[in-house]
Design a protein around this motif. Structure first.
Motif, PDB file in Angstrom:
ATOM      1  N   LEU A  11       0.434  -1.239   0.246  1.00 32.12           N
ATOM      2  CA  LEU A  11      -0.278   0.183   0.114  1.00 32.12           C
ATOM      3  C   LEU A  11       1.025   1.301  -0.126  1.00 32.12           C
ATOM      4  N   LYS A  12       2.259   1.275   0.584  1.00 31.65           N
ATOM      5  CA  LYS A  12       2.770   2.222   0.850  1.00 31.65           C
ATOM      6  C   LYS A  12       3.368   1.976  -0.545  1.00 31.65           C
ATOM      7  N   ALA A  13       3.934   1.547  -1.584  1.00 30.56           N
ATOM      8  CA  ALA A  13       4.364   1.759  -2.655  1.00 30.56           C
ATOM      9  C   ALA A  13       3.770   2.079  -3.647  1.00 30.56           C
ATOM     10  N   GLN A  14       2.096   1.715  -3.183  1.00 30.47           N
ATOM     11  CA  GLN A  14       0.940   2.420  -4.066  1.00 30.47           C
ATOM     12  C   GLN A  14       1.376   3.640  -4.197  1.00 30.47           C
ATOM     13  N   ILE A  15       0.521   3.871  -3.660  1.00 27.34           N
ATOM     14  CA  ILE A  15       0.562   5.453  -2.815  1.00 27.34           C
ATOM     15  C   ILE A  15       1.536   6.526  -3.337  1.00 27.34           C
ATOM     16  N   THR A  16       3.199   5.916  -2.996  1.00 29.68           N
ATOM     17  CA  THR A  16       3.716   6.861  -3.255  1.00 29.68           C
ATOM     18  C   THR A  16       3.913   7.149  -5.119  1.00 29.68           C
ATOM     19  N   THR A  17       3.563   5.843  -5.625  1.00 28.33           N
ATOM     20  CA  THR A  17       3.854   5.681  -7.145  1.00 28.33           C
ATOM     21  C   THR A  17       2.520   6.842  -7.371  1.00 28.33           C
ATOM     22  N   CYS A  18       1.487   6.397  -6.579  1.00 25.47           N
ATOM     23  CA  CYS A  18       0.503   7.324  -7.181  1.00 25.47           C
ATOM     24  C   CYS A  18       1.096   9.379  -7.539  1.00 25.47           C
ATOM     25  N   MET A  19       1.295   9.176  -6.152  1.00 33.62           N
ATOM     26  CA  MET A  19       1.947  11.013  -5.562  1.00 33.62           C
ATOM     27  C   MET A  19       3.207  10.923  -6.573  1.00 33.62           C
ATOM     28  N   ASP A  20       3.747  10.281  -6.978  1.00 32.56           N
ATOM     29  CA  ASP A  20       5.249  10.933  -7.671  1.00 32.56           C
ATOM     30  C   ASP A  20       4.802  10.469  -9.305  1.00 32.56           C
ATOM     31  N   GLU A  21       3.687  10.013  -9.825  1.00 35.13           N
ATOM     32  CA  GLU A  21       3.042  10.202 -10.892  1.00 35.13           C
ATOM     33  C   GLU A  21       2.361  11.622 -10.954  1.00 35.13           C
ATOM     34  N   LEU A  22       1.285  12.198 -10.229  1.00 36.12           N
ATOM     35  CA  LEU A  22       0.921  13.100 -10.420  1.00 36.12           C
ATOM     36  C   LEU A  22       1.858  14.497  -9.982  1.00 36.12           C
ATOM     37  N   TYR A  23       3.034  14.391  -9.329  1.00 37.93           N
ATOM     38  CA  TYR A  23       3.909  15.151  -9.116  1.00 37.93           C
ATOM     39  C   TYR A  23       4.856  15.667 -10.769  1.00 37.93           C
ATOM     40  N   GLN A  24       4.718  14.531 -11.354  1.00 35.91           N
ATOM     41  CA  GLN A  24       5.667  14.309 -12.186  1.00 35.91           C
ATOM     42  C   GLN A  24       5.175  15.159 -13.432  1.00 35.91           C
ATOM     43  N   ARG A  25       3.710  14.539 -13.412  1.00 40.38           N
ATOM     44  CA  ARG A  25       2.411  15.590 -14.403  1.00 40.38           C
ATOM     45  C   ARG A  25       2.728  17.033 -14.177  1.00 40.38           C
ATOM     46  N   LEU A  26       2.350  17.230 -12.746  1.00 41.89           N
ATOM     47  CA  LEU A  26       2.860  18.783 -12.634  1.00 41.89           C
ATOM     48  C   LEU A  26       3.622  19.441 -12.972  1.00 41.89           C
ATOM     49  N   ASP A  27       5.215  18.633 -12.577  1.00 44.50           N
ATOM     50  CA  ASP A  27       6.506  19.128 -13.531  1.00 44.50           C
ATOM     51  C   ASP A  27       6.290  19.731 -14.122  1.00 44.50           C
ATOM     52  N   LEU A  28       5.747  18.536 -15.619  1.00 46.29           N
ATOM     53  CA  LEU A  28       6.368  18.522 -16.969  1.00 46.29           C
ATOM     54  C   LEU A  28       5.503  20.372 -17.077  1.00 46.29           C
TER      55      LEU A  28
END
Length: 102
Positions: A11-28
């Motif tokens: 669950l921790k890995a899933q949450i971290t991955t989801c948030m990282d993806e959102l931050y990458q999209r926002l950064d781009l």
């Protein structure tokens, strides 16, 4: 006990991955904003980014609570869906602004 620890790490890995993806999209998207020649569109896009930052902060805070409870809360799921919708909307507005001035 082992199964519980395993589920929480997944669950921790899933949450971290989801948030990282959102931050990458926002950064781009943030890196594309200065390339928009129209000042009004650029200003509006930056306002959208500030709103998304607030939504991402709320989702981050909810993700900490999820990791503490070892489960996803409904509040976290709603905040992530809201943040995803806001980022998608920003990406669409960026595309539209680029096409208008392209």
């Amino acid at each position: 006990m082992y199964l519980w620890a395993n589920l929480s790490s997944e669950l921790k890995a899933q949450i971290t991955t989801c948030m990282d993806e959102l931050y990458q999209r926002l950064d781009l998207a943030e890196r594309q904003i200065p390339q928009i020649p129209n000042k009004v569109a650029r200003r509006d896009l930056l306002k959208m980014v500030r709103t998304i930052d607030a939504a991402m902060l709320a989702a981050d805070q909810a993700s900490v609570e999820c990791r503490r409870l070892h489960r996803e809360t409904l509040r976290y799921q709603e905040l992530v869906q809201q943040a995803q919708a806001l980022v998608t909307n920003l990406e669409q507005h960026l595309t539209f602004a680029a096409l208008l001035n392209g």
